[in-house]
Design a protein around this motif. Structure first.
Motif: not given
Length: 130
Positions: A60-64, A67-71, A123-130
């Motif tokens: 799953p996306p890990n915000p920290a 951010k470190k990986k510039h993505r 499409f970005w607006q339709l995506t799931e953040k986690s």
């Protein structure tokens, strides 16, 4: 295909937007090539927004960490599947097919890339953040 993958690293850009068929691309490129690309992109501090299909082994996306990986990574809704990848950078767009079709295309066109960015943003607006 490898030249298409690495092309953004030779441009004066700050961001790449991807429609990334993660599991398919892992069959197109050896893992060491993907790791080398990530390392170079992160070293160049090129930010990436990535939309990928959800897969069983995708963390799953890990915000920290992201951010470190510039993505920033997001998952495509389940009803959307795709087997090729699209990369938008600068005034260029590249398409990388599956290993089965085995081809890639690079288009340099501000108008065409801008039009594809509109589609990416929608499409970005339709995506799931986690």
């Amino acid at each position: 295909m490898k030249q298409l993958l690495f092309r953004p690293l030779h441009e004066n850009i700050t961001q790449i937007d991807w429609l990334w068929a993660r599991d398919v691309m892992k069959k197109v490129f050896p893992q060491d090539v993907l790791d080398d690309f990530k390392r170079r992109r992160e070293g160049a501090k090129i930010f990436s927004r990535i939309i990928q299909p959800r897969s069983l082994d995708a963390s799953p996306p890990n915000p920290a960490l992201d951010k470190k990986k510039h993505r920033e990574r997001r998952f495509a809704p389940k009803q959307f599947t795709y087997h090729a990848s699209i990369m938008l950078f600068g005034d260029k767009i590249s398409f990388i097919s599956s290993r089965r079709e085995n081809f890639g295309v690079l288009i340099e066109s501000k108008e065409f890339t801008d039009a594809c960015r509109v589609l990416f943003e929608g499409f970005w607006q339709l995506t799931e953040k986690s």
